[in-house]
Design a protein around this motif. Structure first.
Motif, PDB file in Angstrom:
ATOM      1  N   GLY A  83       0.610  -1.409   0.011  1.00 42.02           N
ATOM      2  CA  GLY A  83       0.163  -0.041   0.044  1.00 42.02           C
ATOM      3  C   GLY A  83       0.768   1.317  -0.001  1.00 42.02           C
ATOM      4  N   ILE A  84       1.849   1.288  -0.564  1.00 40.66           N
ATOM      5  CA  ILE A  84       2.698   2.568  -0.796  1.00 40.66           C
ATOM      6  C   ILE A  84       2.900   3.059  -2.238  1.00 40.66           C
ATOM      7  CG2 ILE A  84       4.007   2.239   1.375  1.00 40.66           C
ATOM      8  CD1 ILE A  84       6.437   1.325  -0.237  1.00 40.66           C
ATOM      9  N   ASP A  85       3.169   3.966  -2.379  1.00 40.00           N
ATOM     10  CA  ASP A  85       3.483   4.606  -3.944  1.00 40.00           C
ATOM     11  C   ASP A  85       4.795   3.918  -4.345  1.00 40.00           C
ATOM     12  OD1 ASP A  85       4.987   7.085  -5.553  1.00 40.00           O
ATOM     13  OD2 ASP A  85       2.849   6.749  -5.770  1.00 40.00           O
ATOM     14  N   PRO A  86       4.611   3.543  -5.672  1.00 34.47           N
ATOM     15  CA  PRO A  86       5.652   2.831  -6.311  1.00 34.47           C
ATOM     16  C   PRO A  86       6.903   3.574  -6.318  1.00 34.47           C
ATOM     17  CG  PRO A  86       3.576   2.645  -7.606  1.00 34.47           C
ATOM     18  CD  PRO A  86       3.322   3.432  -6.655  1.00 34.47           C
ATOM     19  N   TRP A  87       6.869   5.002  -6.480  1.00 34.09           N
ATOM     20  CA  TRP A  87       7.904   5.889  -6.708  1.00 34.09           C
ATOM     21  C   TRP A  87       8.803   5.689  -5.050  1.00 34.09           C
ATOM     22  CZ3 TRP A  87      10.744   6.520 -10.762  1.00 34.09           C
ATOM     23  CH2 TRP A  87      10.116   6.586 -11.955  1.00 34.09           C
TER      24      TRP A  87
END
Length: 86
Positions: free
Chosen positions: A39-43
């Motif tokens: 659940g975190i941003d890919p970047w």
């Protein structure tokens, strides 16, 4: 019938939500798949990957290809372009 070991690993990872996305990949989609699973941003996940690579050199170079092989690619979502049969 006995399931092949690699299929068992792929099925297990799929059930846990660990799949490499078809869209948004940079190399193989391993870090993007891990980011989506947690659940975190890919970047942000990519940045963390690089930071950890600089802090502990070498470990990710071994882990990434292993995960590339073990993590199944996301199954395509087919959309029919045909009207429903009457």
């Amino acid at each position: 019938m006995r399931e092949k070991p690699m299929n068992a690993v792929h099925d297990s990872m799929s059930r846990q939500g660990l799949t490499r996305p078809r869209e948004g990949r940079m190399i193989a989609g391993v870090v993007a798949g891990l980011a989506r699973r947690f659940g975190i941003d890919p970047w942000l996940a990519r940045l963390l990957f690089v930071v950890v690579l600089l802090a502990i050199p070498g470990s990710q170079i071994l882990v990434y290809p292993i995960l590339w092989v073990l993590m199944p690619s996301e199954k395509p979502s087919f959309v029919t372009a045909y009207p429903p049969a009457v």
